[in-house]
Design a protein around this motif. Sequence first.
Motif, PDB file in Angstrom:
ATOM      1  N   GLN B 170       0.828  -1.204   0.000  1.00 23.72           N
ATOM      2  CA  GLN B 170       0.000   0.000   0.000  1.00 23.72           C
ATOM      3  C   GLN B 170       0.867   1.260   0.000  1.00 23.72           C
ATOM      4  O   GLN B 170       0.565   2.222  -0.691  1.00 23.72           O
ATOM      5  N   ARG B 173       2.363   1.717  -3.440  1.00 20.52           N
ATOM      6  CA  ARG B 173       1.351   2.248  -4.360  1.00 20.52           C
ATOM      7  C   ARG B 173       1.095   3.717  -4.067  1.00 20.52           C
ATOM      8  O   ARG B 173       0.921   4.523  -4.970  1.00 20.52           O
ATOM      9  N   SER B 185      -4.526  11.846  -4.425  1.00 22.00           N
ATOM     10  CA  SER B 185      -3.966  11.017  -3.368  1.00 22.00           C
ATOM     11  C   SER B 185      -4.467  11.443  -1.991  1.00 22.00           C
ATOM     12  O   SER B 185      -4.801  10.611  -1.156  1.00 22.00           O
ATOM     13  N   ARG B 186      -4.527  12.758  -1.788  1.00 20.37           N
ATOM     14  CA  ARG B 186      -5.030  13.223  -0.489  1.00 20.37           C
ATOM     15  C   ARG B 186      -6.467  12.781  -0.295  1.00 20.37           C
ATOM     16  O   ARG B 186      -6.879  12.417   0.808  1.00 20.37           O
ATOM     17  N   LEU B 187      -7.244  12.814  -1.378  1.00 21.58           N
ATOM     18  CA  LEU B 187      -8.643  12.414  -1.258  1.00 21.58           C
ATOM     19  C   LEU B 187      -8.787  10.929  -0.948  1.00 21.58           C
ATOM     20  O   LEU B 187      -9.814  10.489  -0.464  1.00 21.58           O
ATOM     21  N   MET B 188      -7.748  10.144  -1.238  1.00 22.86           N
ATOM     22  CA  MET B 188      -7.773   8.718  -0.906  1.00 22.86           C
ATOM     23  C   MET B 188      -7.395   8.490   0.552  1.00 22.86           C
ATOM     24  O   MET B 188      -7.301   7.352   0.990  1.00 22.86           O
ATOM     25  N   GLY B 189      -7.074   9.551   1.274  1.00 23.02           N
ATOM     26  CA  GLY B 189      -6.652   9.379   2.657  1.00 23.02           C
ATOM     27  C   GLY B 189      -5.150   9.230   2.807  1.00 23.02           C
ATOM     28  O   GLY B 189      -4.664   8.829   3.856  1.00 23.02           O
ATOM     29  N   ILE B 190      -4.406   9.534   1.745  1.00 23.85           N
ATOM     30  CA  ILE B 190      -2.954   9.420   1.826  1.00 23.85           C
ATOM     31  C   ILE B 190      -2.375  10.720   2.390  1.00 23.85           C
ATOM     32  O   ILE B 190      -2.693  11.802   1.893  1.00 23.85           O
ATOM     33  N   ASP B 191      -1.550  10.590   3.407  1.00 25.79           N
ATOM     34  CA  ASP B 191      -0.898  11.763   3.984  1.00 25.79           C
ATOM     35  C   ASP B 191       0.350  12.043   3.133  1.00 25.79           C
ATOM     36  O   ASP B 191       1.354  11.350   3.235  1.00 25.79           O
TER      37      ASP B 191
ATOM     38  N   SER D  52     -14.069  19.043   1.804  1.00 30.11           N
ATOM     39  CA  SER D  52     -13.104  17.969   2.012  1.00 30.11           C
ATOM     40  C   SER D  52     -11.719  18.483   2.373  1.00 30.11           C
ATOM     41  O   SER D  52     -10.748  17.749   2.284  1.00 30.11           O
ATOM     42  N   GLY D  53     -11.633  19.741   2.757  1.00 25.24           N
ATOM     43  CA  GLY D  53     -10.367  20.235   3.310  1.00 25.24           C
ATOM     44  C   GLY D  53      -9.303  20.558   2.285  1.00 25.24           C
ATOM     45  O   GLY D  53      -8.158  20.792   2.649  1.00 25.24           O
ATOM     46  N   ALA D  74      -7.296  17.058   4.531  1.00 21.80           N
ATOM     47  CA  ALA D  74      -8.096  16.259   3.605  1.00 21.80           C
ATOM     48  C   ALA D  74      -7.883  14.755   3.800  1.00 21.80           C
ATOM     49  O   ALA D  74      -8.829  13.980   3.710  1.00 21.80           O
ATOM     50  N   HIS D  75      -6.635  14.367   4.094  1.00 26.09           N
ATOM     51  CA  HIS D  75      -6.379  12.932   4.113  1.00 26.09           C
ATOM     52  C   HIS D  75      -6.991  12.224   5.309  1.00 26.09           C
ATOM     53  O   HIS D  75      -6.981  11.008   5.391  1.00 26.09           O
ATOM     54  N   PRO D  78     -11.465  10.351   4.674  1.00 27.65           N
ATOM     55  CA  PRO D  78     -11.996   9.030   4.321  1.00 27.65           C
ATOM     56  C   PRO D  78     -12.210   8.157   5.555  1.00 27.65           C
ATOM     57  O   PRO D  78     -13.243   7.505   5.672  1.00 27.65           O
ATOM     58  N   HIS D  84     -14.601  12.066  -1.247  1.00 23.12           N
ATOM     59  CA  HIS D  84     -14.846  13.045  -2.296  1.00 23.12           C
ATOM     60  C   HIS D  84     -14.358  12.451  -3.617  1.00 23.12           C
ATOM     61  O   HIS D  84     -13.174  12.157  -3.764  1.00 23.12           O
ATOM     62  N   GLU D  99      -5.166  -1.666  -8.746  1.00 18.24           N
ATOM     63  CA  GLU D  99      -4.333  -0.826  -7.865  1.00 18.24           C
ATOM     64  C   GLU D  99      -5.068   0.455  -7.486  1.00 18.24           C
ATOM     65  O   GLU D  99      -4.979   0.926  -6.351  1.00 18.24           O
ATOM     66  N   GLU D 102      -7.344  -0.529  -4.762  1.00 21.90           N
ATOM     67  CA  GLU D 102      -6.596  -0.758  -3.514  1.00 21.90           C
ATOM     68  C   GLU D 102      -6.298   0.571  -2.827  1.00 21.90           C
ATOM     69  O   GLU D 102      -6.387   0.694  -1.606  1.00 21.90           O
ATOM     70  N   LEU D 103      -5.939   1.573  -3.623  1.00 19.28           N
ATOM     71  CA  LEU D 103      -5.604   2.869  -3.041  1.00 19.28           C
ATOM     72  C   LEU D 103      -6.829   3.544  -2.442  1.00 19.28           C
ATOM     73  O   LEU D 103      -6.712   4.315  -1.503  1.00 19.28           O
ATOM     74  N   ALA D 105      -8.853   2.254  -0.625  1.00 20.69           N
ATOM     75  CA  ALA D 105      -8.921   1.810   0.769  1.00 20.69           C
ATOM     76  C   ALA D 105      -7.550   1.936   1.409  1.00 20.69           C
ATOM     77  O   ALA D 105      -7.127   1.063   2.163  1.00 20.69           O
ATOM     78  N   PHE D 106      -6.845   3.028   1.120  1.00 17.38           N
ATOM     79  CA  PHE D 106      -5.491   3.199   1.634  1.00 17.38           C
ATOM     80  C   PHE D 106      -5.435   3.084   3.150  1.00 17.38           C
ATOM     81  O   PHE D 106      -4.512   2.515   3.720  1.00 17.38           O
ATOM     82  N   THR D 107      -6.468   3.607   3.814  1.00 19.01           N
ATOM     83  CA  THR D 107      -6.421   3.641   5.278  1.00 19.01           C
ATOM     84  C   THR D 107      -6.825   2.298   5.897  1.00 19.01           C
ATOM     85  O   THR D 107      -6.791   2.155   7.104  1.00 19.01           O
ATOM     86  N   VAL D 108      -7.238   1.336   5.056  1.00 22.75           N
ATOM     87  CA  VAL D 108      -7.593   0.026   5.585  1.00 22.75           C
ATOM     88  C   VAL D 108      -6.357  -0.865   5.541  1.00 22.75           C
ATOM     89  O   VAL D 108      -5.861  -1.209   4.478  1.00 22.75           O
ATOM     90  N   ARG D 114      -9.803  -5.354   2.250  1.00 18.67           N
ATOM     91  CA  ARG D 114      -9.704  -4.650   0.968  1.00 18.67           C
ATOM     92  C   ARG D 114     -10.198  -5.544  -0.169  1.00 18.67           C
ATOM     93  O   ARG D 114     -10.941  -5.108  -1.033  1.00 18.67           O
ATOM     94  N   ARG D 151     -13.573   3.512  -6.626  1.00 15.77           N
ATOM     95  CA  ARG D 151     -12.433   3.787  -5.765  1.00 15.77           C
ATOM     96  C   ARG D 151     -12.899   4.526  -4.509  1.00 15.77           C
ATOM     97  O   ARG D 151     -12.413   4.272  -3.410  1.00 15.77           O
TER      98      ARG D 151
END
Lengths: 253, 301, 297, 239
Positions: B170, B173, B185-191, D52-53, D74-75, D78, D84, D99, D102-103, D105-108, D114, D151
């Motif tokens: 993860q 990716r 990427s930020r919207l996906m929760g990626i810091d 969404s910040g 923002a991050h 989710p 968003h 892929e 998968e992204l 659900a990055f926080t999972v 997933r 996604r």
Amino acid sequence: MTILEVKQVSLRIGGLSVLTDVSFSLNKGAIHSLIGPNGAGKTSLFNCITGFYRPTAGAIRLDGTSLARVTPHRVVRLGLARTFQNIRLFKEMTVLENVMAGCHCRSEGSIVSALLRTRAHRREEESIREISRRWLDFVGLRAKEQRRAGDLPYGDRRRVEWARALASEPKLLMLDEPAAGLTHTEKAELIELLRRIRGQGTTILLIEHDMPLIMQVSDHVVVMDHGQKIADGEPAAVRRNPQVIEAYLGVEE
Amino acid sequence: MGFFLQQLMNGLILGSFYALIALGYTMVFGVLKLLNFAHGDIYMVGGFVGLLILKLGSSWLGSGWLGVVVALFGSAALVGALGMLIERVAYRPLRQAPRLSVLITALAASMVLNSAVLALTGGRPVAFPADLGFVGYDLGPIHISVIQMALLVSTLILMLVLELFVSRTQYGRAMRAVSYDMVASRLMGIDVSQIVSLTFFLGSALAAIGGVFAGSYYGSLHFFMGFIMGLKAFTAAVIGGIGSIPGAMLGGLTLGLLETFGSSIPFIGSEWRDVAVFGALIFFLVLKPTGILGKTMVERI
Amino acid sequence: MLGGSVLLAACVLPFVADPYVLEVATMALLYIVLCLGLNVVVGYAGLLDLGYAAFFAVGAYTTGILTSQFDWSFWATLPVAAVAAAVAGVVIGMPTLRLRSDYLAIVTLGFGEIIRLIARNLTITGGASGLYGIERPVLFGIRLDRNIDFYFMFLILVVLVIYVSDSLSHSRIGRAWLYVRFDEDAAAGIGINRVAVKLYAYIVGAVIASLAGTIFAVKMTAVSPESFTFSQSLAILLGVVLGGMGKIPGVILGAIAMTLLPELMRDAGIYRPLVTAVGLLVLMLFRPQGLWPDGRA
Amino acid sequence: MPDTVLDVQNLSAGYGGIRVLHDISLKVKKGRVVAVLGTNGAGKTSLLRALSGLIAAEQGIIRLMQREITNIPAHKLPAAGMVHVPEGRHIFGTMTIRENLELGAFTVADARTRHERIDKVFEIFPILAERQGQDAHYLSGGQQQMLAIGRGLMAAPTLLLLDEPSMGLAPIMVKEIMVIIDRLRESGITILLVEQNSRVALRHADYGYLLELGRIVREGCAAELARDDSIVRTYLGEV
């Protein structure tokens, strides 16, 4: 008399068809508007005309001269000026210096004449200043000529951009969303300004979303959707066109 | 034949150094679109940190294989952290600044590392007392030492692990996602800041490993060794296609081989070797800036 | 007014200074020329050139070769050095000025190294040991060989370069440099040929460095590749950034600081580069517009 | 009001000192589809970006399920239950469809969760399952939109923000996307739908807000708004 002719222009970017077979022509001395929903291809078409994109097929002619293979800075020399959607001023420079940039393509002072400080050079510098001031007067910003452009309020920044474009003495002036972010008063002033520009014989092409403004000021409207031209004509006629209504509001069932 | 194989070996070894360093350039460039001028110096610092660990640990671990391996991992961890620190202190505050300021700041960061080591070493080369012996195997006319094999094999393993990390996990990716589209990427929760730190850590750690390898292989370190290595590794990254991880490996090995074989051609000779390398850099940047494996980047207005 | 008094002081200085001060002052003048020249490239046009010393080398070697091996007079080499630098500027600039700014930086670095390596490896340039026995200039039958002569030669060049910088910065081309530096796309969008405009900056900068190189060659009577390393390019760049890019008085002060600091920091010895580097980093983080006060960043 | 998922009060926001949203208040109740309508430049996308910040709220309060989320990064959203799906889809073109999911659900952290979610997304969008190993930029516009929504679903959101899902799509594809929105609502997901295409949006929404120049000028239940000609006036000028 036609000033700009767009003939069967198509543009593909990375396999995606952005523009398909777009044709229309603009008459000299009128105010034209290019409208369409988001993603209709207006900005792409704008970039094709100004030389930032190269169309995959078709021809674009400005006052009879083909714009194919002409670089952006040459397009301006040929008489086509533009403004940017998100205002691109030289923020760190003064208002006057910004407008003087517009005169660049209409002047020819070289390094040598600048070093020798020739009479012709001084005279040209003087005339660049004078012309720029005249355009600042025209948009009502003369009093702020020594301010740093980035410090001006939003509405004034738009005006600096208009003056800068006008200073290049365009035959055709293309404005990308000039009304975005303006207050009601500023919009009324914009309409008045557009008419004054037309009064000087300069043709105008607007890309706008503000329909009331477009309907009020345009002589002719071109409507795009999905990268194609779907209608073209007088504002009132275009507004009644069912295809246009559908493009904006969706299909009625 | 023997000469050819010997040169091939030399070229591959040189190429794997280039590749290890090129990876850091490429990853940072991919994520931040920033040319990290300090990267060559990170490699140099990596060598010196490894040396320090080797010396400190020599009484328990000796300076043989065990000591070198500990130095490798230790240096990778510490210098990786140093890379993160540099990003935090020097680059992050400038994320919205004009590109010219960012470039000059990167240059300043490079000078700080460089001159700090200069001050500490007095500008003299320092011996790297790894004692790995010259045991090896005779393959027909040439001799391949264990350290040469170890170097090649571990470089290959590192690259394979990196490739797997980037394509299968993860966080890997997420690195690719951030380099493709930061907002999405930020919207996906990626810091994004965390991913940037991670990128600097990995790139710097790999460069540090390269530095310790260089010390063990050549037997000495010098404060200025990062400059030319940095420039060449950047060339390798550009040849392979900047932003592409397999490209960095390919570019590194290509450059290593070209350099070794090029300098054995009679009329070119070793004195013109670097001219050819920089010529290749300019050639690729001007004529094929996407490199061999790079993707075309559409610049939009 | 201020400029006049400074110039007067600069004219009096060599008559009251001891040899050490005169030597340092001469080097300061050399750095002022180089920094002002690079300022046209970096400060005005916004092009980060990391191989600027290469143009300095072109001037020094042109004069060195022509006087020592072909018996030319120093004065006759000047136009040749200027033309050679302009040609080098075009050759390097033409293909590279379309590149993104960070690519340009690395390409100029590569070119700088290439020129140094060529000087190192050719016979005509004297290889790694360089050229010796460069002829001193003769003016009206007088051989110029005292330190004070070179001091004044550099001073005249400084005045000339200030005049050039000032004239250009207030001209159409000078404004075009700033437009391109601040927003390339917008500049192209209002009719400025960005490649041509950048190329002019490159050529002007190259010629200035080259002229500095010619005087440097006859002052030292010897040139070697080690005078034109990356560190030299970096030192010039530091002077420009320190004083404040784009501002003539700032750049002059920056150049003087870059000459004086190493002298003042003699006691710091080996820590000198570190102090300089940390200083630059702090400057970039907290005052990126340079030390010279004034609005335009 | 425990059934309010999103509660926005007097929100103002903008870019670099230029205010584009003025004093916006709106509510989204659980399980509903709420449409935000308006022409280009009315501030619809800016509204979602502020929620969404991605841009800072200068004034006002945003609450997501009773919890204040004004100006949190923002991050972090989710994981808080709000996703968003941006205008223009913003899929990761050089990565495979799988892929991309998968992204989402990055926080999972748990790979099995997933994979279960990916299977669910494949049930809704079978075409994505067929092409899961391909790079996303090979998908057609409509399929890219499906991937973008899929996604978004990977984070198992309570509230989905959809920005112009119909943009640039052919009418038949628009219909397909709208059917999916209906299905998502049935499965219990709350949706804030930003659309220019007002007729389509109002047919599938419960409630709507009309934005003009960054202000809410009209609100009401969808059927009522659909009959109202103020929308036509806003879109095409005074008739």
